[in-house]
Every structure is written in structure tokens, then in C-alpha cells.
Design a protein around this motif. Structure first.
Motif, short mmCIF file in Angstrom:
data_model
loop_
_atom_site.label_atom_id
_atom_site.label_comp_id
_atom_site.label_asym_id
_atom_site.label_seq_id
_atom_site.Cartn_x
_atom_site.Cartn_y
_atom_site.Cartn_z
N THR A 1 0.79 -1.22 0.00
CA THR A 1 0.00 0.00 0.00
C THR A 1 0.82 1.27 0.00
OG1 THR A 1 -0.14 -0.07 2.40
CG2 THR A 1 -1.94 -1.12 1.16
N SER A 2 2.11 1.19 0.25
CA SER A 2 2.92 2.41 0.29
C SER A 2 3.20 2.92 -1.13
CB SER A 2 4.24 2.16 1.03
OG SER A 2 4.98 1.18 0.36
N PRO A 3 3.33 4.22 -1.31
CA PRO A 3 3.53 4.80 -2.65
C PRO A 3 4.99 4.72 -3.10
CG PRO A 3 3.40 6.53 -1.04
CD PRO A 3 3.17 5.23 -0.30
N GLU A 4 5.47 3.51 -3.33
CA GLU A 4 6.85 3.32 -3.75
C GLU A 4 6.97 3.42 -5.26
OE1 GLU A 4 8.57 0.21 -0.61
OE2 GLU A 4 6.86 -0.48 -1.74
N HIS A 5 8.15 3.75 -5.71
CA HIS A 5 8.42 3.81 -7.14
C HIS A 5 9.07 2.48 -7.54
CE1 HIS A 5 9.49 5.29 -11.06
NE2 HIS A 5 10.73 4.91 -10.84
N TRP A 6 8.31 1.62 -8.18
CA TRP A 6 8.82 0.33 -8.63
C TRP A 6 9.42 0.49 -10.02
CZ3 TRP A 6 9.04 -3.77 -5.46
CH2 TRP A 6 8.25 -3.74 -4.31
N ARG A 7 10.53 -0.21 -10.26
CA ARG A 7 11.16 -0.16 -11.57
C ARG A 7 11.64 -1.55 -11.97
NH1 ARG A 7 14.51 1.34 -7.70
NH2 ARG A 7 16.71 0.83 -7.80
N SER B 1 6.83 -8.92 -11.21
CA SER B 1 6.09 -7.95 -12.02
C SER B 1 4.78 -8.53 -12.56
CB SER B 1 6.96 -7.43 -13.16
OG SER B 1 7.26 -8.47 -14.07
N LYS B 2 4.68 -9.86 -12.66
CA LYS B 2 3.46 -10.47 -13.16
C LYS B 2 2.38 -10.51 -12.09
CE LYS B 2 5.30 -14.40 -14.27
NZ LYS B 2 6.59 -14.22 -13.65
N ALA B 3 2.76 -10.44 -10.83
CA ALA B 3 1.80 -10.52 -9.72
C ALA B 3 2.20 -9.52 -8.63
CB ALA B 3 1.76 -11.93 -9.17
N PRO B 4 2.14 -8.23 -8.92
CA PRO B 4 2.63 -7.22 -7.98
C PRO B 4 1.86 -7.16 -6.67
CG PRO B 4 1.52 -6.18 -9.81
CD PRO B 4 1.63 -7.63 -10.15
N ARG C 1 1.07 -9.67 -4.88
CA ARG C 1 1.49 -10.78 -4.02
C ARG C 1 2.65 -10.37 -3.14
NH1 ARG C 1 1.45 -16.34 -6.98
NH2 ARG C 1 1.45 -16.97 -4.82
N ALA C 2 3.32 -11.31 -2.58
CA ALA C 2 4.37 -11.08 -1.58
C ALA C 2 5.51 -10.21 -2.12
CB ALA C 2 4.93 -12.41 -1.10
N VAL C 3 6.07 -9.44 -1.23
CA VAL C 3 7.24 -8.59 -1.52
C VAL C 3 8.36 -9.05 -0.60
CG1 VAL C 3 8.14 -6.24 -1.37
CG2 VAL C 3 5.83 -6.63 -2.20
#
Length: 67
Positions: free
Chosen positions: A2-8, A36-39, A41-43
Motif C-alpha cells: 500500500t505504500s507509494p513506492e516507485h517500482w522499476r 512484475s506479473k503478480a505485484p 502478491r508477496a514482496v
């Protein structure tokens, strides 16, 4: 997540297989990694120093250097 992170994604991710990749996001002292196919899901998170060493090892392997 839920945090507004910048994913690359990796610069190696191109058309076609570009979705078969991981994404990373910098946090204060950690690096987050997700599929990236299931963002949704778990981090996974790693200490920033450990992730930097991991990436350095990958670069050395690519260039034919020691692992």
C-alpha cells in the motif's frame, strides 16, 4: 503493498518477455523486490547493502569476472 513506492524493472526487460521480470523499489535502508506479473502478491525485502553486493556479483558474473 500500500505504500507509494516507485517500482522499476530491469533495463533488460523489453517487449514480449518484459513481464517476466522482477521489480525493485528503494526504501530507506532496504530494497523491496516483487514479481512484475503478480505485484499484489508477496514482496521480499533485503538490507540495501546486501542487495548492492548481490547486484555487484551479478555484474561481475556477466563480465566474466569472479563470483
Amino acid at each position: 503493498m500500500t505504500s507509494p513506492e516507485h517500482w522499476r524493472k530491469s533495463s533488460y526487460s523489453g517487449e514480449g518477455d518484459g513481464n517476466n521480470c522482477v521489480e525493485v523499489a528503494d526504501r530507506c535502508t532496504r530494497v523491496a523486490v516483487r514479481d512484475s506479473k503478480a505485484p499484489e502478491r508477496a514482496v521480499l525485502t533485503f538490507p540495501a547493502e546486501a542487495f548492492a553486493s548481490f547486484v555487484e556479483g551479478l555484474r561481475a558474473t556477466e563480465s566474466g569476472g569472479p563470483v
